[in-house]
Design a protein around this motif. Structure first.
Motif, PDB file in Angstrom:
ATOM      1  N   SER A 124       0.818  -1.209   0.000  1.00 44.62           N
ATOM      2  CA  SER A 124       0.000   0.000   0.000  1.00 44.62           C
ATOM      3  C   SER A 124       0.859   1.270   0.000  1.00 44.62           C
ATOM      4  O   SER A 124       2.050   1.227   0.335  1.00 44.62           O
ATOM      5  N   TRP A 129      -5.558   7.640   4.761  1.00 44.14           N
ATOM      6  CA  TRP A 129      -6.470   7.447   3.626  1.00 44.14           C
ATOM      7  C   TRP A 129      -6.767   8.746   2.873  1.00 44.14           C
ATOM      8  O   TRP A 129      -7.311   8.713   1.787  1.00 44.14           O
ATOM      9  N   GLU A 173      -4.404  -0.999  -2.057  1.00 42.73           N
ATOM     10  CA  GLU A 173      -5.002  -2.175  -1.409  1.00 42.73           C
ATOM     11  C   GLU A 173      -6.493  -2.275  -1.699  1.00 42.73           C
ATOM     12  O   GLU A 173      -7.042  -3.379  -1.801  1.00 42.73           O
ATOM     13  N   LYS A 174      -7.154  -1.130  -1.849  1.00 44.57           N
ATOM     14  CA  LYS A 174      -8.600  -1.159  -2.128  1.00 44.57           C
ATOM     15  C   LYS A 174      -8.885  -1.709  -3.524  1.00 44.57           C
ATOM     16  O   LYS A 174      -9.902  -2.405  -3.737  1.00 44.57           O
ATOM     17  N   GLN A 177      -8.598  -5.413  -3.240  1.00 41.01           N
ATOM     18  CA  GLN A 177      -9.742  -5.974  -2.520  1.00 41.01           C
ATOM     19  C   GLN A 177     -10.986  -6.025  -3.399  1.00 41.01           C
ATOM     20  O   GLN A 177     -11.772  -6.980  -3.328  1.00 41.01           O
ATOM     21  N   GLN A 178     -11.161  -5.018  -4.244  1.00 35.27           N
ATOM     22  CA  GLN A 178     -12.311  -5.022  -5.144  1.00 35.27           C
ATOM     23  C   GLN A 178     -12.235  -6.199  -6.116  1.00 35.27           C
ATOM     24  O   GLN A 178     -13.223  -6.918  -6.339  1.00 35.27           O
ATOM     25  N   SER A 235      -0.587  -3.948   3.907  1.00 35.13           N
ATOM     26  CA  SER A 235      -1.107  -2.676   4.388  1.00 35.13           C
ATOM     27  C   SER A 235      -0.294  -2.183   5.585  1.00 35.13           C
ATOM     28  O   SER A 235       0.397  -2.958   6.245  1.00 35.13           O
ATOM     29  N   HIS A 240      -6.437  -3.468   8.289  1.00 33.90           N
ATOM     30  CA  HIS A 240      -6.924  -3.016   6.982  1.00 33.90           C
ATOM     31  C   HIS A 240      -6.855  -4.113   5.915  1.00 33.90           C
ATOM     32  O   HIS A 240      -7.128  -3.838   4.745  1.00 33.90           O
ATOM     33  N   GLU A 243      -8.718  -7.986   2.322  1.00 37.42           N
ATOM     34  CA  GLU A 243      -8.662  -9.037   1.306  1.00 37.42           C
ATOM     35  C   GLU A 243      -8.750 -10.433   1.924  1.00 37.42           C
ATOM     36  O   GLU A 243      -9.104 -11.402   1.232  1.00 37.42           O
TER      37      GLU A 243
END
Length: 948
Positions: A124, A129, A173-174, A177-178, A235, A240, A243
């Motif tokens: 990350s 954020w 990282e998002k 995860q998506q 992360s 966080h 995943e």
């Protein structure tokens, strides 16, 4: 302060180590020697298709979850049909560089080095954020993106840019995860439908990602940086790693396909990565707040994804990690049974601000629901505390059904999930009364239109019951009490009425527990459907200056600042208030005097070592009218007070300040309230600052204009005093607001703020304010006057409130409660008293933690200790509420006979014999009355006239 925190952590670590050796600090959960070896096993088992098919036939919401997954995935499946790498290539990885070693400094990524034989997962960009960049759409992501300069592709103002990772916040990282969520859903659909098209899609993503973690190492922090105590594989924070559920569930549903297509993948790739993740979660983190719960949730997924201990040479399998989750304490990870001690035994409140507390029960319940599948019946002993905790969250609710927002919280509804999970549990381990209770609470808290239409989670698909049972309607009063005190977060609430429009509520708090603010003695006030005097929540992120300088500090709260210097550490609070007295009793639901509630709270402001005392009260004048009383005293313990500033923020577009005759005061621009003048930095966030020196009583009117609805006003009166300056300023927006609790056009408005400066101390010159919410400025209050006692008492203050319905309340407050105070026909000795008169007739006398209160013909006097009681006259009869034994005295000329014939709430009759006494040339009848134990007695006398 540093020494206190250091000792706290040393003590905590010693306790954790002791508990882990002695195994005696928490209830031990028996872990099965063998966990079922079939897959799937996390959300369901290999025979679960039939149960799910049945649920889809019964419940439209469940069918919609599956249909939405199919619809969402189809465009991507078509792309993968054409190019098998299309989706997996969009994972954020070191595709070309194959880096294994990650270097970080503070909250930011520095560089990646080392080289594996295959692509590895990118780390990350930041712990913070807050970023000006946004994630590209999946379609816009660059495939196999790994430029030599290490940049990543992000969006800014609709345009793509290659930027250094440290500028990208959590986006890297998002994105992963998506994509992994898509893989999870595809794996589920493969299991449910048998269509290998889904398996091919999911397996490509899963195998690429997990193989990419096999060689990746934990980040290395700069010298002297302790961020490695909380860092993770992907992360900056172990909590966080969102995943983990997607990856483990994907692997679980895909297990049979992987065994066929990649025979050694589960044992040679998945299991080592799952263990690496799990061991990192155990070694890193924070063991005594919500972090520990997040980690336990991730550990649960990893434990259930692994096989039994015997399968692995190191003996670390599913049983090993389940035992750690429930029974083992480590320096940076506590057992879940230890974590449950974060709930207050008496109240059920978790030891963090509402924004975090509300979701902790949900997370723990999800852990229990997951692991119960592998160890049925073992976890039943843990449920009572969680059931109590979930029901206790209703105490956070304002009459508009949104939770209060002190600390790092926001105005939100209670989470539906916690009650849904308890309903599932009550049906799995049948208890129809419990199911009815939780269903009723769910329907009330979510509103009558709740229909699960927004359910998206695969977890909820399996752990929500198919259909809710019918229950009778409920109200807030069924779940929340008039007063409530949670000492572990230093929070006291009082309510007067539960109605959406006419209910009144004060939420008061200091600084205790996690995610608290440096806010002194702070309040939130509710009125006419809105949190009119709001809290402000956290800043744009915990690492941004707006949070550390304003949002977490005094300037963003309804409090008092001493000498412009009030400040102390935030996030983990060590500065609670002391609740000196209050009425009614905590959690008392009936048989109390409903016209008056109050709380008297004290606090030591640590920066300036100032004693502060805040008496807060609600006085109800009719079913639809009432007002707040705020008496705030403040002084430095060693003297030398320069100034005390009373801060009050209220929603609205306009603030008007007038004198007692409604003449508008003309305030002029000022450069005061700033760091240039030596004040706290939070004052620099105020804008449009205006002031006027004014020592008389004044009124401040806050107007909140609403589209197609009546405007809402907060009318505030404040008692004047020498050496006062009034300021009108604008504060930044309250970040606690959202378009569910207020209209969308209000959310981002600056908040009109009143600041009243008292030069010198504010103890003998306290801030005395009356607040009344109303629609369209239809105030029920006519005027307010100061009360000057017959003899000087520096600890006494009082105010007379004259209402348009011709009633008048005389409000008395004494900081020490040791002096006889006289005003007109009234006598008072104690902390707090209210006398209400209408049409020359006494309506009631109320005394809070006092010795006596009386008028010319009636008195209530403590018999043994300080007294809290009320005597109410209504419909030609008196009603007496008394928490303590008292002597009740009546003027003889107003009373026939010497016996008091009473009846209580259960229609039980009792006679009290009186005795005649003489005082000041008058004859009285005196009665000894015992404490009424949350009940009342009713009796009649000759109607007397009271003139004031």
């Amino acid at each position: 302060m540093f020494r206190f925190k250091f000792l706290y952590w040393i003590t905590y670590v010693v306790i954790i180590l002791f508990c882990s050796k002695q195994n005696s600090c928490a209830q031990k959960i028996d872990i099965p020697l063998n966990i079922q070896n079939n897959h799937p096993r996390i959300y369901t088992d290999h025979d679960g298709q039939g149960l799910l098919s049945s649920k889809l036939k019964k419940a439209d919401w469940a069918k919609n979850v599956v249909d939405d997954m199919i619809e969402e995935l189809e465009p991507y499946l078509k792309q993968v049909d054409k190019d098998s790498n299309w989706m997996l290539s969009r994972l954020q990885m070191y595709w070309n560089s194959h880096h294994t070693d990650i270097y970080i400094s503070g909250n930011y990524f520095v560089k990646a080095q080392g080289k594996a034989s295959r692509p590895t997962v990118r780390f990350s960009g930041s712990r913070d954020w807050e970023t000006p960049y946004a994630a590209p759409r999946i379609e816009d992501l660059k495939p196999f993106a790994d430029p030599e300069d290490g940049t990543v592709y992000m969006m800014k103002e609709g345009k793509g840019e290659w930027v250094s990772p440290e500028k990208s916040g959590l986006i890297i990282e998002k994105i992963n995860q998506q994509i992994l969520r898509y893989a999870q859903n595809a794996a589920f659909l493969y299991w449910f439908t048998g269509n290998e098209r889904y398996a091919k899609f999911a397996s490509g993503i899963l195998t690429t990602y997990l193989t990419g973690l096999l060689d990746r190492k934990l980040p290395i922090a700069a010298a002297g940086d302790n961020v490695n105590n909380i860092s993770a594989l992907t992360s900056f924070e172990v909590i966080h790693q969102g995943e983990i559920p997607f990856v483990t569930v994907c692997h679980d549903f895909l297990y049979s396909y992987l065994k066929k297509s990649y025979p050694l993948f589960s044992s040679n790739v998945a299991a080592p990565v799952f263990k690496k993740w799990a061991d990192n979660l155990i070694d890193h983190g924070i063991p005594d707040n919500n972090w520990n719960i997040f980690e336990a949730r991730f550990l649960s997924y990893l434990a259930l994804a692994l096989e039994n201990n015997a399968v692995y040479a190191d003996g670390k399998g599913s049983n090993y990690y389940l035992d750690i989750i429930y029974n083992k304490d480590f320096p940076r990870n506590a057992a879940l049974t230890t974590s449950l001690k974060g709930f207050d035994k008496e109240t059920g409140i978790w030891n963090e601000s509402p924004g975090y507390s509300l979701n902790v029960s949900t997370d723990i319940l999800s852990i229990i629901l997951l692991t119960d599948r592998a160890m049925p019946n073992s976890l039943l002993p843990l449920m009572p505390v969680l059931k109590k905790a979930v029901m206790a969250t209703a105490q956070y609710l304002m009459p508009n059904n949104f939770a209060v927002s002190f600390g790092d919280g926001h105005y939100n509804q209670l989470p539906a999930k916690s009650m849904e999970y308890l309903i599932y549990w009550s049906r799995k381990y049948p208890d129809s009364s419990e199911e009815r209770k939780f269903t009723r609470a769910l329907k009330y808290s979510q509103g009558s239109s709740y229909n699960r239409s927004k359910v998206e989670s695969l977890f909820d698909l399996f752990f929500y019951v198919d259909q809710l049972i019918e229950t009778p309607p409920a109200s807030l009063q069924d779940f929340a009490s008039v007063t409530f005190y949670a000492p572990n977060v230093s929070w006291f609430v009082q309510r007067n009425g539960f109605d959406l429009k006419n209910g009144l509520m004060i939420s008061s708090n200091a600084s205790a527990g996690n995610h608290s603010h440096a806010n002194g003695l702070s309040i939130e006030l509710y009125g006419k459907g809105y949190p009119l005097a709001p809290d402000f929540a956290a800043g744009s992120s915990y690492w941004q200056k707006d949070h550390s300088e304003f949002y977490s500090q005094f300037a963003a709260h309804n409090t008092v600042v001493v000498d412009g210097q009030s400040k102390y550490g935030f996030m983990r609070g060590y500065h609670p208030f002391a609740l000196k007295s209050h009425y009614p009793q905590k959690a008392q639901q009936d048989h109390y005097f409903s016209n008056v509630t109050y709380g008297n709270i004290s606090f030591v402001e640590p920066e300036t070592q100032s004693d502060q005392l805040r008496l807060l009260s609600i006085i109800r004048t009719s079913d639809s009218t009432g007002y707040y009383v705020d008496i705030f005293r403040s002084k430095k313990q060693k003297g030398g007070d320069m100034k005390h500033e009373y801060l009050y923020h209220n929603l609205g577009q306009k603030l008007t300040i007038t004198d007692s005759k409604d003449k508008v005061l003309l305030l002029k621009s000022t450069d005061e309230l700033s760091t240039l003048k030596g004040d706290v930095i939070g004052y620099d966030y105020f804008t449009d600052k205006k002031s006027i020196k004014f020592d008389q009583d004044f009124k401040a009117t806050f107007e909140l204009k609403l589209n197609r609805q009546p405007s809402v006003y907060m009318n505030m009166w404040m008692k004047g005093n020498d050496q006062r300056t009034i300021f009108s300023v604008n504060s930044p927006k309250s970040r606690a607001l959202n378009n569910k609790v207020v209209p969308a056009d209000i959310v981002n408005l600056p908040v009109p703020t009143l600041v009243v400066k008292q030069e010198g101390e504010a103890w003998t010159n306290p801030f005395v304010a009356i607040f009344e919410p109303s629609f369209d400025n239809n105030s029920a209050i006519k005027s307010i006057n100061a009360i000057i006692p017959a003899s000087v008492n520096p600890d006494f203050t009082g105010v007379q409130v004259i209402n348009k319905d011709k009633s008048t309340q005389f409000i008395f407050s004494d900081a020490k409660g040791l002096t006889d105070n006289q005003y007109k026909s009234y006598s008072f000795k104690g902390e707090y008293a209210v006398a209400s008169v209408k049409d020359d007739q006494l309506q009631y006398l109320f005394i809070g933690n006092g010795v006596y209160v009386s008028d010319s013909s009636i008195s209530m006097k403590a018999k043994n200790k300080e007294l809290t009681a009320s005597l109410q006259f209504e419909n030609e009869a008196y009603r007496l509420f008394a928490e303590d034994p008292l002597q009740l005295k009546f003027l003889k000329s107003n009373f026939n006979g010497q016996s008091l014939k009473t009846i209580n709430s259960e229609n039980k009759r009792k006679i009290f014999k009186g005795m005649v006494i003489k005082e000041n040339g008058k004859r009285y009848i005196l009665f000894d009355i015992p404490a009424l134990n949350n009940d009342f007695i009713k009796f009649s006398l000759i109607k007397e006239k009271i003139k004031n």
